[in-house]
Design an enzyme around this catalytic site. Structure first.
Site, PDB file in Angstrom:
ATOM      1  N   ASP A 152       0.869  -1.180   0.000  1.00 12.19           N
ATOM      2  CA  ASP A 152       0.000   0.000   0.000  1.00 12.19           C
ATOM      3  C   ASP A 152       0.907   1.233   0.000  1.00 12.19           C
ATOM      4  O   ASP A 152       1.516   1.559   1.018  1.00 12.19           O
ATOM      5  CB  ASP A 152      -0.895   0.016   1.235  1.00 12.19           C
ATOM      6  CG  ASP A 152      -1.957  -1.080   1.225  1.00 12.19           C
ATOM      7  OD1 ASP A 152      -1.676  -2.196   0.738  1.00 12.19           O
ATOM      8  OD2 ASP A 152      -3.074  -0.828   1.723  1.00 12.19           O
ATOM      9  N   LYS A 215      -6.940   3.322  -3.571  1.00  7.20           N
ATOM     10  CA  LYS A 215      -7.320   3.364  -2.156  1.00  7.20           C
ATOM     11  C   LYS A 215      -7.548   4.806  -1.726  1.00  7.20           C
ATOM     12  O   LYS A 215      -6.773   5.688  -2.085  1.00  7.20           O
ATOM     13  CB  LYS A 215      -6.215   2.695  -1.327  1.00  7.20           C
ATOM     14  CG  LYS A 215      -6.426   2.694   0.170  1.00  7.20           C
ATOM     15  CD  LYS A 215      -5.272   1.974   0.871  1.00  7.20           C
ATOM     16  CE  LYS A 215      -5.327   2.100   2.380  1.00  7.20           C
ATOM     17  NZ  LYS A 215      -4.195   1.426   3.055  1.00  7.20           N
ATOM     18  N   LYS A 251     -10.244   0.229  -2.488  1.00 11.96           N
ATOM     19  CA  LYS A 251     -10.136   0.043  -1.040  1.00 11.96           C
ATOM     20  C   LYS A 251     -10.427   1.350  -0.315  1.00 11.96           C
ATOM     21  O   LYS A 251      -9.590   2.233  -0.268  1.00 11.96           O
ATOM     22  CB  LYS A 251      -8.742  -0.466  -0.659  1.00 11.96           C
ATOM     23  CG  LYS A 251      -8.549  -0.656   0.844  1.00 11.96           C
ATOM     24  CD  LYS A 251      -7.156  -1.166   1.168  1.00 11.96           C
ATOM     25  CE  LYS A 251      -6.893  -1.212   2.658  1.00 11.96           C
ATOM     26  NZ  LYS A 251      -5.523  -1.709   2.993  1.00 11.96           N
TER      27      LYS A 251
END
Length: 315
Positions: A152, A215, A251
Site C-alpha cells: 500500500d 485506495k 479500497k
C-alpha cells in the site's frame, strides 16, 4: 518496467499529454454525486441478505495496525484474529489480509503462514510520503523481501496538487516494478485532494500507472473514506475496465467502523461497479475496529441477542 494500458498509451507519452488527458476528464457534479451516494446508503436489506453481507464484509477486511507502539506480540495477536475472527464459531470467514508497517511484515508472515490470509504492508514513507524516491523504493523492497503479498503506497500529494502529474505517474511505475508479484494499492489521501475532480484525476492517474487497487486514504487525516469519494472511485474503475478490459480493485480506508457503514459501501459497489467487484480480490475495507462490530452483529443474527462487551477483543 510496466507500461500503461495500451488504450491510453498516448495519454502518458509526455507530461503535457498526461495533463491534457486528466483535465479532459468530465467534471464531477458534486451535488449529484453526493445525492446518489446518500440515496444508495438508504437501501434496506433483508435478514438473509444482511447475513451474507456481514460475512462478505468480514472477508474483505484488511485488518490493520499502523501505530508507533506496534509490537511483534500485537501483530501476532492481530494475525490470530484475522485467521479466526470468532474462535467460538469456526464458520466465521477469515479476513482478507493483515496490514502492517514493513518492519512487522516478517512477524505477520510467520504468524499467517498457510492460512490464506494475505500480508499487506504500507510503504513509500507512509503516511506522509515525504522521502526521496530511492528511500521509498528501498521501503518497498524491504517489505517484499520480508514476504509482503501486497504493498500500500502513498502518492506524493504535493507533486499532484502542484500539477506535476508525470512525477506521480513515474513514481507509481517505479514502485510497481519493485513489487514483483505483490499487488500494489495506490493511496490518494482523498481528504487532502480537496475536490472531487482531483479524486477522479488521481484515480485515472493511478490506474494508468498500473495500480492493482486504488485506495482512498491512510486513515491518518481528518477526512478519510466517504460514500461519495468511494462512489467516484468505483465509477472510475468501472469506466476503466469498459475501455481497457483491465479490472482494478478499490479500497476505502479510515472511518468505516460499523456494520451499517460496511453494508452501505457494499451497496455502492454492487450498484456502481457491479457484482464482479463483490469479492475480496477486488474490494477491501481498510479497518481496525470494523471487524468487532461485524462480529457482534453476526452473533446477534445467529442467536437473537447481543453478546457482552467481552465477546470480541479490543484491538
Amino acid at each position: 518496467m510496466p507500461t500503461t494500458a495500451p488504450a491510453f498509451s498516448d495519454a502518458t507519452a509526455s507530461d503535457s499529454a498526461l495533463r491534457r488527458f486528466l483535465f479532459g476528464l468530465p467534471g464531477v457534479d458534486a451535488v449529484g454525486l453526493e445525492a446518489r451516494a446518500a440515496s444508495l446508503g438508504t437501501r434496506s436489506i433483508k435478514t438473509t441478505a444482511k447475513a451474507y453481507a456481514i460475512d462478505l464484509a468480514i472477508s474483505m477486511i484488511d485488518l490493520t495496525t499502523l501505530e508507533g507502539a506496534d509490537t511483534p506480540g500485537k501483530v501476532r495477536a492481530l494475525a490470530a484474529k484475522a485467521v479466526h475472527p470468532d474462535p467460538t464459531d469456526r464458520t466465521t470467514p477469515r479476513t482478507a489480509a493483515v496490514c502492517v508497517y514493513p518492519d512487522m511484515v516478517s512477524t505477520a508472515t510467520a504468524a499467517l503462514a498457510g492460512s490464506g490470509v494475505k500480508v499487506a504492508s504500507v510503504a513509500t514513507a507512509f503516511p506522509a510520503g515525504r522521502a526521496a524516491l530511492d528511500v521509498k523504493l528501498a521501503d518497498v523492497r524491504d517489505a517484499v523481501a520480508a514476504g509482503a503479498d501486497e504493498i500500500d503506497m502513498v502518492i506524493d500529494r504535493g507533486a499532484f496538487l502542484s500539477g506535476r502529474f508525470m512525477k506521480v505517474y513515474e513514481e507509481i511505475l517505479a514502485v510497481k516494478a519493485e513489487c514483483g508479484t505483490a499487488r500494489l494499492k495506490v493511496i490518494f489521501e482523498t481528504g487532502e485532494l480537496s475536490t472531487y475532480d482531483n479524486i477522479r484525476r488521481a484515480s485515472w492517474l493511478g490506474m494508468l500507472a498500473g495500480a492493482d487497487f486504488i485506495k482512498t486514504s491512510t486513515g491518518k487525516v481528518a477526512t478519510n473514506a466517504t460514500p461519495a469519494n468511494t462512489l467516484l472511485m468505483l465509477e472510475a474503475v468501472r469506466d476503466f475496465r469498459a475501455q481497457t478490459g483491465v479490472q482494478i480493485g478499490v479500497k476505502p480506508a479510515g472511518g468505516i467502523r460499523t456494520t451499517k457503514d460496511a453494508v452501505k459501501f457494499l451497496v455502492l459497489v454492487n450498484e456502481t461497479a457491479g457484482e464482479d467487484w463483490l469479492d475480496n480480490h477486488w474490494f477491501r475495507f481498510g479497518a481496525s475496529s470494523l471487524l468487532n462490530d461485524l462480529l457482534m452483529q453476526r452473533q446477534k443474527l445467529s442467536t437473537g441477542r447481543y453478546s457482552g462487551p467481552d465477546y470480541v477483543t479490543v484491538d
